[in-house]
Design a protein around this motif. Structure first.
Motif, PDB file in Angstrom:
ATOM      1  N   TRP A 162       0.806  -1.216   0.000  1.00 46.90           N
ATOM      2  CA  TRP A 162       0.000   0.000   0.000  1.00 46.90           C
ATOM      3  C   TRP A 162       0.841   1.269   0.000  1.00 46.90           C
ATOM      4  CZ3 TRP A 162      -3.975  -1.900   4.233  1.00 46.90           C
ATOM      5  CH2 TRP A 162      -4.806  -2.868   3.645  1.00 46.90           C
ATOM      6  N   GLY A 163       2.154   1.124  -0.127  1.00 47.72           N
ATOM      7  CA  GLY A 163       3.025   2.284  -0.273  1.00 47.72           C
ATOM      8  C   GLY A 163       3.575   2.865   1.012  1.00 47.72           C
ATOM      9  N   LEU A 164       3.442   2.160   2.139  1.00 48.34           N
ATOM     10  CA  LEU A 164       3.977   2.639   3.415  1.00 48.34           C
ATOM     11  C   LEU A 164       5.409   2.139   3.601  1.00 48.34           C
ATOM     12  CD1 LEU A 164       0.803   2.687   3.811  1.00 48.34           C
ATOM     13  CD2 LEU A 164       1.283   2.503   6.253  1.00 48.34           C
ATOM     14  N   HIS A 165       6.283   3.027   4.056  1.00 47.96           N
ATOM     15  CA  HIS A 165       7.662   2.694   4.361  1.00 47.96           C
ATOM     16  C   HIS A 165       7.892   2.685   5.876  1.00 47.96           C
ATOM     17  CE1 HIS A 165       9.477   3.329   0.271  1.00 47.96           C
ATOM     18  NE2 HIS A 165       8.376   4.049   0.122  1.00 47.96           N
ATOM     19  N   ASP A 166       8.857   1.880   6.303  1.00 48.64           N
ATOM     20  CA  ASP A 166       9.360   1.917   7.686  1.00 48.64           C
ATOM     21  C   ASP A 166       8.328   1.502   8.726  1.00 48.64           C
ATOM     22  OD1 ASP A 166      12.198   3.204   7.397  1.00 48.64           O
ATOM     23  OD2 ASP A 166      10.884   4.515   6.227  1.00 48.64           O
ATOM     24  N   THR A 167       7.337   0.720   8.332  1.00 52.89           N
ATOM     25  CA  THR A 167       6.439   0.189   9.350  1.00 52.89           C
ATOM     26  C   THR A 167       7.151  -0.872  10.184  1.00 52.89           C
ATOM     27  OG1 THR A 167       5.550  -1.415   7.775  1.00 52.89           O
ATOM     28  CG2 THR A 167       4.331   0.631   8.052  1.00 52.89           C
ATOM     29  N   ILE A 168       8.098  -1.571   9.558  1.00 51.68           N
ATOM     30  CA  ILE A 168       8.911  -2.562  10.248  1.00 51.68           C
ATOM     31  C   ILE A 168      10.326  -2.013  10.388  1.00 51.68           C
ATOM     32  CG2 ILE A 168       9.906  -4.888  10.122  1.00 51.68           C
ATOM     33  CD1 ILE A 168       6.930  -4.975  10.622  1.00 51.68           C
ATOM     34  N   GLY A 169      10.867  -2.036  11.602  1.00 53.71           N
ATOM     35  CA  GLY A 169      12.235  -1.593  11.826  1.00 53.71           C
ATOM     36  C   GLY A 169      12.406  -0.078  11.810  1.00 53.71           C
ATOM     37  N   ASN A 170      13.631   0.351  12.012  1.00 50.33           N
ATOM     38  CA  ASN A 170      14.068   1.750  12.074  1.00 50.33           C
ATOM     39  C   ASN A 170      13.613   2.422  13.361  1.00 50.33           C
ATOM     40  OD1 ASN A 170      15.777   3.598  10.909  1.00 50.33           O
ATOM     41  ND2 ASN A 170      14.233   4.497   9.555  1.00 50.33           N
ATOM     42  N   ALA A 171      12.303   2.531  13.580  1.00 52.10           N
ATOM     43  CA  ALA A 171      11.792   3.076  14.844  1.00 52.10           C
ATOM     44  C   ALA A 171      10.445   2.457  15.156  1.00 52.10           C
ATOM     45  CB  ALA A 171      11.652   4.591  14.777  1.00 52.10           C
ATOM     46  N   TRP A 172      10.200   2.165  16.430  1.00 52.06           N
ATOM     47  CA  TRP A 172       8.878   1.768  16.892  1.00 52.06           C
ATOM     48  C   TRP A 172       7.944   2.964  16.759  1.00 52.06           C
ATOM     49  CZ3 TRP A 172       7.889  -3.195  18.844  1.00 52.06           C
ATOM     50  CH2 TRP A 172       9.013  -3.981  19.146  1.00 52.06           C
ATOM     51  N   GLU A 173       6.629   2.694  16.737  1.00 54.00           N
ATOM     52  CA  GLU A 173       5.661   3.786  16.641  1.00 54.00           C
ATOM     53  C   GLU A 173       4.591   3.666  17.720  1.00 54.00           C
ATOM     54  OE1 GLU A 173       5.695   1.842  13.366  1.00 54.00           O
ATOM     55  OE2 GLU A 173       7.544   2.897  12.876  1.00 54.00           O
ATOM     56  N   TRP A 174       4.387   4.779  18.435  1.00 52.31           N
ATOM     57  CA  TRP A 174       3.318   4.837  19.424  1.00 52.31           C
ATOM     58  C   TRP A 174       1.954   4.616  18.766  1.00 52.31           C
ATOM     59  CZ3 TRP A 174       4.322   4.647  24.405  1.00 52.31           C
ATOM     60  CH2 TRP A 174       5.436   5.290  24.948  1.00 52.31           C
ATOM     61  N   CYS A 175       1.078   3.923  19.453  1.00 52.38           N
ATOM     62  CA  CYS A 175      -0.329   3.796  19.070  1.00 52.38           C
ATOM     63  C   CYS A 175      -1.201   4.380  20.189  1.00 52.38           C
ATOM     64  CB  CYS A 175      -0.697   2.333  18.831  1.00 52.38           C
ATOM     65  SG  CYS A 175       0.176   1.569  17.442  1.00 52.38           S
ATOM     66  N   TRP A 176      -2.481   4.548  19.902  1.00 52.63           N
ATOM     67  CA  TRP A 176      -3.404   5.113  20.877  1.00 52.63           C
ATOM     68  C   TRP A 176      -3.603   4.209  22.086  1.00 52.63           C
ATOM     69  CZ3 TRP A 176      -5.994   8.762  23.190  1.00 52.63           C
ATOM     70  CH2 TRP A 176      -7.141   8.459  23.903  1.00 52.63           C
ATOM     71  N   ASP A 177      -3.588   2.893  21.888  1.00 52.20           N
ATOM     72  CA  ASP A 177      -4.123   1.934  22.845  1.00 52.20           C
ATOM     73  C   ASP A 177      -3.338   1.822  24.158  1.00 52.20           C
ATOM     74  OD1 ASP A 177      -6.010  -0.104  20.883  1.00 52.20           O
ATOM     75  OD2 ASP A 177      -4.514   1.190  19.965  1.00 52.20           O
ATOM     76  N   ILE A 178      -4.080   1.577  25.228  1.00 50.74           N
ATOM     77  CA  ILE A 178      -3.483   1.163  26.502  1.00 50.74           C
ATOM     78  C   ILE A 178      -3.138  -0.324  26.394  1.00 50.74           C
ATOM     79  CG2 ILE A 178      -3.920   0.837  28.963  1.00 50.74           C
ATOM     80  CD1 ILE A 178      -5.729   3.284  28.875  1.00 50.74           C
TER      81      ILE A 178
END
Length: 240
Positions: A162-178
């Motif tokens: 779908w054209g997304l880069h860096d979803t895996i590796g490089n940096a973790w990403e915060w999500c909304w969820d507890i």
């Protein structure tokens, strides 16, 4: 100037439309799995970069050579604040508000920027794939074995379907969820794996957590937006 470089310096950040669907999320520690029905939404083509973060939080100097790398050492609360700031700058309705009790609430029915839910994050990361990664790890991610001990510019590894880069590796990403309020209180989820993680940590299903005030050297964030009218429940998670 190539497209990736233009996107690294795009303002507002480049976004991608994600189709609706059903996301399956699993907590590997407990073995509990749950599903979430997702309406269409938008998510960043890349994580927010240090350069983009500085456009609003301009009292921070960007280290040499890191302008186009994911913005890290940013807490969950910092990311929430950034979402509201960019929403206001772009004439959108902020997604977040603080209640009289000090709790942060998200309005999923407005057009402002926000963090993705972890179901949205995983659905976008997989891009229709049922595999743990959307391609060979060396091709799609910066991780312990190839990062040479540092973070890298966004878009320098292959995108998913779908054209997304860096979803895996490089940096973790915060999500909304507890993550698990009964055990960890306010700790929030982050996803995706970082530049210093082994291969096992760089999978679409890997979940980690931290306190919303902590700033970590390999944790950043993505922007998301709702594209539907009305408030939408995005969390179908059972109690762990």
């Amino acid at each position: 100037m190539d497209k990736v470089f233009q996107d690294r310096r795009s303002w507002p950040p480049a976004m991608i439309n994600i189709p609706g669907g059903q996301a399956s999320v699993k907590d590997e520690a407990s073995g509990i799995r749950w599903t979430v029905d997702l309406p269409p939404y938008r998510i960043g083509r890349y994580p927010i970069t240090a350069w983009q973060y500085q456009q609003l939080v301009n009292d921070l100097a960007v280290p040499d050579g890191q302008a186009d790398t994911p913005k890290v050492e940013v807490s969950w609360l910092d990311a929430i604040s950034f979402c509201n700031q960019i929403s206001l700058q772009q004439g959108l309705t902020p997604s977040y508000r603080t209640t009289v009790d000090g709790e942060i609430e998200c309005d999923w029915g407005v057009d402002g920027y926000r963090l993705p839910s972890e179901a949205e994050w995983e659905f976008a990361c997989r891009a229709g794939s049922s595999e743990v990664r959307y391609g060979p790890l060396e091709d799609v991610a910066w991780y312990r074995e190839n990062s040479e001990g540092s973070i890298h510019p966004i878009g320098s590894k292959a995108a998913n379907a779908w054209g997304l880069h860096d979803t895996i590796g490089n940096a973790w990403e915060w999500c909304w969820d507890i993550y698990d309020p009964a055990v960890y209180g306010p700790y929030r989820v982050f996803r995706g794996g970082g530049w210093c993680d082994p291969a096992h940590g760089c999978r679409a299903s890997c979940r980690r957590k931290s306190h919303p005030t902590y700033r970590i050297d390999d944790v950043g964030f993505w922007l998301a937006q709702s594209v539907c009218n009305g408030s939408v429940m995005r969390s179908g998670k059972p109690e762990l």
